[in-house]
Structure formats: C-alpha cells, structure tokens
Design a protein around this motif. Structure first.
Motif, mmCIF file in Angstrom:
data_model
loop_
_atom_site.group_PDB
_atom_site.id
_atom_site.type_symbol
_atom_site.label_atom_id
_atom_site.label_comp_id
_atom_site.label_asym_id
_atom_site.label_seq_id
_atom_site.Cartn_x
_atom_site.Cartn_y
_atom_site.Cartn_z
ATOM 1 N N LYS A 74 57.240 87.998 24.154
ATOM 2 C CA LYS A 74 57.501 87.061 23.055
ATOM 3 C C LYS A 74 58.511 85.985 23.446
ATOM 4 C CE LYS A 74 56.625 90.491 19.389
ATOM 5 N NZ LYS A 74 55.519 89.790 18.700
ATOM 6 N N GLY A 75 59.004 86.050 24.684
ATOM 7 C CA GLY A 75 59.908 85.023 25.157
ATOM 8 C C GLY A 75 61.375 85.385 25.151
ATOM 9 N N HIS A 76 61.721 86.625 24.817
ATOM 10 C CA HIS A 76 63.118 87.042 24.859
ATOM 11 C C HIS A 76 63.562 87.267 26.297
ATOM 12 C CE1 HIS A 76 63.584 87.806 20.516
ATOM 13 N NE2 HIS A 76 62.341 88.262 20.540
ATOM 14 N N ALA B 32 60.043 84.113 20.452
ATOM 15 C CA ALA B 32 61.494 84.060 20.326
ATOM 16 C C ALA B 32 61.947 82.611 20.220
ATOM 17 C CB ALA B 32 62.155 84.720 21.529
ATOM 18 N N THR B 33 62.928 82.359 19.369
ATOM 19 C CA THR B 33 63.446 81.015 19.176
ATOM 20 C C THR B 33 64.815 80.858 19.820
ATOM 21 O OG1 THR B 33 64.483 81.618 17.080
ATOM 22 C CG2 THR B 33 62.209 80.808 16.987
ATOM 23 N N ASP B 34 65.245 79.612 19.964
ATOM 24 C CA ASP B 34 66.612 79.323 20.399
ATOM 25 C C ASP B 34 67.513 79.271 19.173
ATOM 26 O OD1 ASP B 34 65.878 79.082 23.079
ATOM 27 O OD2 ASP B 34 65.409 76.943 22.844
ATOM 28 N N PRO B 35 68.737 79.797 19.257
ATOM 29 C CA PRO B 35 69.658 79.704 18.122
ATOM 30 C C PRO B 35 69.961 78.251 17.776
ATOM 31 C CG PRO B 35 70.464 81.269 19.760
ATOM 32 C CD PRO B 35 69.330 80.529 20.392
ATOM 33 N N ALA B 36 70.054 77.965 16.481
ATOM 34 C CA ALA B 36 70.381 76.610 16.056
ATOM 35 C C ALA B 36 71.810 76.244 16.417
ATOM 36 C CB ALA B 36 70.161 76.470 14.550
#
Length: 601
Positions: free
Chosen positions: A544-546, A392-396
C-alpha cells in the motif's frame, strides 16, 4: 577436587573441570565485563500460559481496597504502602511518583513536569491539573537566534530547561485532595535515595545510551556514574544529594524548591553554564487547574488534558476511527489486529490527527486553539475522504518529538482514581544536574518553535508543546479507567490503540498492553511495527506504499492502567471507613516492556 550434585535422586560424581565446562560463566544472569547483559544472548522459547490469551505476559491484578500501577515495583509498593496506611489515591500517586523521581532519572526527576487527571468520588467529578513549567522571562526568539545563534531550542544543556513544575503540582494535589503531606508521601522516596536501589536492565540500557549527555556535565558524572563509568547492571546505587532535597521538601514544602535553597542552587547552576532562569521565574510559577477535554467513542467518554499537552490528538484519532470506518465500509472489530487493512486504517487516521496537533498545539494562555471544531464528529467526517484504503498518504504536517516519561495510575477504597504522567522529556533530560542535590533538569523547552508566526513560538512565561498525556475513561458519568502510555510522541497514537483494543475487541486491561503496537514517525513518514506484527503484515502494508520497519518494544513506550468494575449491591465506603473495600473491584495491568508492576490489596 570433586563435587556431588543431585539429579533424579541419584548421587553423581563430577570433577571440577567438568562443572566448569558445563556451567555458564554468567550463572544466575550475573553480568561480567565481557558480557554485561547475559540474558540478551540466550536462545530460548517463551513458555505458555494455562488460560486466556496464551501470549499474555501476566495476569491482571484484582484488588478491593486499592491498586497502584507504575513502571517500577518500588514505586508501586510505595503507593500501596500509603494506601495501607489510610492514605487516598492522591497521596499514593505523589508517593509513587516521588519514588520514580529517585529510581528513574532516565525518565523523570523532581525537576520535571507533570499532568494528572483526578477522579474525586465524593464529588463524582474529574479534575485536571497542568503542572507544566513556563519559559524563563529571558526566553525570546531573539535570545535563541541572536544571543545563542541557534535555529531551534537546544536539546541538551540548560537552554532547553523551562521552570520545573512537578513539585508545585504535587503540593497542589495534596493540598486540594490529599489526606497526607510531604512528610509522609516523600518518606519512601527519601529513604530509597539514602539506602540505595538496584540498577535494572532497562535503566542500565538507558544509562549507556545517554553517556555522552551525562558526561557533558561534571555534576551529572558525580551523581550518576562511578569513576566516569556507568555502574554495572544490578549494582546498588544511591543518591544522598537527592535525599537531602527530598528531606528539605518534606520539612519546608514546595517553597524549598521554588524560593529556598534548592531554587538558589537551580539558578546558580543555570547561570554557571550559560542560562537565564531567575529566582523570580521559579518563585512566581504556579500550576493550573484546568478543565479536561473529551470525546465519546462507541459509548465511552475518553478524557484528556487540554493543550499544551498533545492529548487532543488521541481524541481526534478516535473520532476519525469511529466516524470514517462506516464511510469505508469497514469495522475494526471485524478486521482485527491480524489484518493489514486494520493497521493501514489506524495509521492513516493517526497521520491526520497528528497533522492538526503539529499545526495547532501550543499554550492556550497565549493562542486560541479551535478545539471545539477539531474534536467535533462533523470535523472527523470531513477527514474521511483523506483516507485511501489502498494507498498510504504523506502527512499534511510533519514534525514530532521523542522523549522519556513515567506514567502511573492509582485507586483507593473510596473510589478516587488518579491518572498521572511525569517527565524530564529526553533520556536524562538536559543532561545537567543541580549540585549538591543530585537531580537532573528536564529539557522540555525543546518543544518550542522558533518559527515566526507559529502558535508554539517561544515567549517569556509561555509553556511549550508537551508530549506527556494522561488518559481517563468514564461511562454514564461514572469512573471506569485511569490509563496512559509513556513514550514521547507515541502517546496519543498508543492511547487510541488501547481504546480500540479494549472497546472494539474486548481485550482485558493487561492484554491491551501485551499485544503488539505500531508507532508512526510523522516527520519521516516511517511506520514501525513490533517484530511479530511486522512479520505478519509488513508485506501487505508495503504493497500500500508504507515504508515499514521492525522495532523492539522500546519504540512503543510503556502502559499502565487501572479499571474499576462496580457492584451496585455493595455499600459505598464513607470517608472514615478505613477497613471497608470499594463497592466493586479494581483490575490493574502493567507493561512488560518496562520494569513495572501492578499491585493491590
């Protein structure tokens, strides 16, 4: 005392004391002071359908002469009544939406804003109307920072209220495409306001949640509370002041609202509690006819309104899903909604689309928004590398706005269809009511930014970032579906989910809303899943990191839709054919999370 009850055709004698011990103190779901929502405490299992997807809440509604789908049965029936009287889909949309202005002050009001997509069968063309009100002339960044001493536009009170656009929108729709006027289309709403209506479970819950907001304004207390307390669940409530306003608009048109006694009352109320809206701000406002925007998703053209609405985020999300799935060697149709990778991919696409939404969305009359680039397939392809299927990514870009809304669809025997969204934004809007007319003012101005250099920076006569959107689908330049999903910031992500449900998976119009949905908070980077979906995939998504949480259906808004299935062998009704059905069939669905109903005939 003894009573006789009948069981299995055998008379049985029971004493009154035994009956008292056996029965619920809330028989027939009747609330009491001790238990205000009796059904919430009952442990029971849902029944099963006899066909189709067993968890589907209700069947689609199929109709040939016309259909209406809204978040309130009274509104749906008002629209249907207009269709049965010979009115078209535009007339029915105004009638149904006006009823919601009466029965749903938690969501909407005659002092709200609206957007609509309108398919006109005779022209084979989709039109779009933006009836979002502009900021008062006195709204500058300095007014908020220096005069009010705030760092953001207030969420309560009249300094969050821009000019209400809905009544002007209604009039513009009727004048251009309707066959009836306000005298007919507002009649049902005015009558309900006079005679009263029942307070439903969802609206009762919203009323309880907004008590502090309502109690901050005496006119709101007088209009929506009973001796400063919320009316009981299922009680009959009325709004004679709002009925008077509707009767005035029936007689004098939108002028009554923007230039007449109602406008004077709005300005007087706003001045009384510290705002700066003027009669000129109201009188000079006009809605705008705009060109819809669209993208093609797997052969279907999905349409939205342009900014300042957030619809382009739904289109961008669909582009990313379509273009980037092959790049990651996946197919949504193969993964299916029971697979954690499916939801991970959807959420990561959402983060990218919403980052651009929050960075660019504003009033296009004030700033240039690079929609051609943002909605191109090539731009979507550039985003694929930002998705990691294992992490999971951080929102830009962070941010986001919540809010309450109504969404509704109508369709008529001639093939005209309307997709309409209408809102006061927050639950009970600004919390401020205009006396003596009993309607709440919206707080849509909270969508503005006070950050210097931001495209959405507040300015006089500028329209703020709008969360409300209406969707429409065509294929080969022919109408297919009017659809939408009320619920503040969730709307673009839910529009995309409905398209995936129906196009990738083949779900029907009702099943698409009955399946579980996600919503992702862009500001906190928290992923919310409805409970059964949470139970199924949350562990894998956490891996996945969420950051995942379980939520009720109130978090994912409410959907309505009408799908048209044509039959080329059938004749197309002419303008004077009031008995001939449409050359095909309408299929309508409505969300069980709200109070709504799809109807047709």
């Amino acid at each position: 005392m003894k009573k006789i009850i009948q069981f299995a055709a055998v008379p049985v004698l029971l004493s009154a004391s035994l009956i008292a011990h056996a029965q619920s103190p809330n028989a027939f779901g009747t609330p009491t002071d001790e238990v205000q929502s009796p059904s919430a405490a009952i442990t029971a299992m849902p029944g099963s359908r006899a066909q189709g997807w067993m968890a589907q809440g209700r069947s689609e509604v199929l109709a040939r002469h016309g259909a209406v789908a809204t978040s309130d049965p009274l509104a749906s029936q008002a629209g249907l009544e207009i269709l049965q009287q010979g009115g078209n889909a535009i007339d029915a949309a105004v009638a149904a939406s006006a009823v919601l202005d009466v029965t749903s002050p938690n969501d909407t009001s005659i002092a709200g804003d609206l957007f609509a997509l309108i398919w006109i069968a005779a022209e084979q063309r989709l039109y779009a109307i933006n009836a979002a009100g502009w900021a008062p002339e006195g709204w500058t960044p300095e007014y908020f920072r220096d005069t009010l001493g705030v760092e953001r536009v207030p969420g309560t009170g009249v300094n969050g209220t821009t000019v209400p656009g809905a009544i002007a929108g209604y009039e513009a729709m009727l004048e251009r495409f309707g066959t009836m006027g306000f005298d007919q289309t507002l009649e049902r709403a005015a009558t309900i306001a006079e005679q009263g209506w029942g307070l439903t479970e969802r609206r009762h819950a919203d009323l309880l949640s907004a008590l502090e907001r309502i109690r901050s304004d005496q006119d709101s207390i007088d209009s929506f509370l009973d001796d400063n307390e919320p009316p009981a669940l299922y009680s009959i409530i009325s709004n004679p002041g709002l009925a008077s306003a509707l009767r005035m608009i029936q007689r004098d048109g939108a002028d009554a609202f923007y230039r007449g006694p109602i406008a004077e009352a709005i300005v007087a109320k706003i001045e009384e509690v510290g705002g700066v809206m003027t009669m000129d701000d109201l009188a000079e406002f006009e809605p705008e006819w705009v060109e819809p925007i669209s993208t093609n998703y797997h052969g279907y053209d999905v349409h939205q309104l342009p900014p300042p609405g957030q619809g382009f985020a739904a289109l961008q999300m669909l582009n990313i899903l379509e273009v980037c799935a092959p790049e990651h060697n996946i197919r949504l149709a193969d993964l299916g909604p029971a697979n954690a990778n499916y939801w991970h991919f959807m959420v990561e696409a959402k983060k990218i689309a919403y980052s651009d939404l929050l960075a660019y969305n504003a009033d296009p009359l004030f700033v240039d928004i690079p929609l051609d680039r943002l909605l191109s397939k090539s731009y979507a392809a550039e985003q694929c590398g930002r998705i990691d299927m294992n992490k999971a990514t951080d929102p830009a870009t962070t941010g986001g706005l919540d809010g309450g809304t109504i969404y509704m669809s109508t369709a008529d025997r001639w093939g005209n269809m309307v997709s309409l969204v209408h809102s006061v934004f927050s639950v009970y809007g600004s919390g401020v009511t205009v006396a003596p007319y009993g309607f709440i003012l919206h707080n849509r101005g909270v969508g503005f930014s006070l950050e210097e250099g931001h495209p959405n920076l507040v300015a006089p006569r500028k329209r703020p970032f709008h969360t409300i959107i209406a969707g429409f689908v065509t294929q080969n330049n022919q109408p297919l579906m009017a659809f939408g999903n009320m619920g503040g910031s969730v709307q673009p992500e839910t529009h995309a989910q409905h398209m995936v449900n129906m196009i990738d998976h083949g779900m029907n119009v009702q099943m698409s809303t009955d399946v579980a949905r996600f919503t992702h908070n862009q500001n906190q980077n928290v992923l919310s899943l409805e409970t059964e979906l949470y139970n199924l995939v949350s562990s894998a998504l956490r891996g996945k990191g969420h950051e995942v949480r379980a939520v009720s259906g109130s978090a994912v808004g409410g959907y309505n839709a009408i799908l048209f299935t044509p039959d080329p062998s059938m004749p197309v009704p002419g303008p004077d054919d009031y008995d001939m059905p449409v050359n095909g069939v309408y299929r309508a669905g409505s969300d069980h999370r709200k109070d709504g109903q799809a109807v047709g005939y």
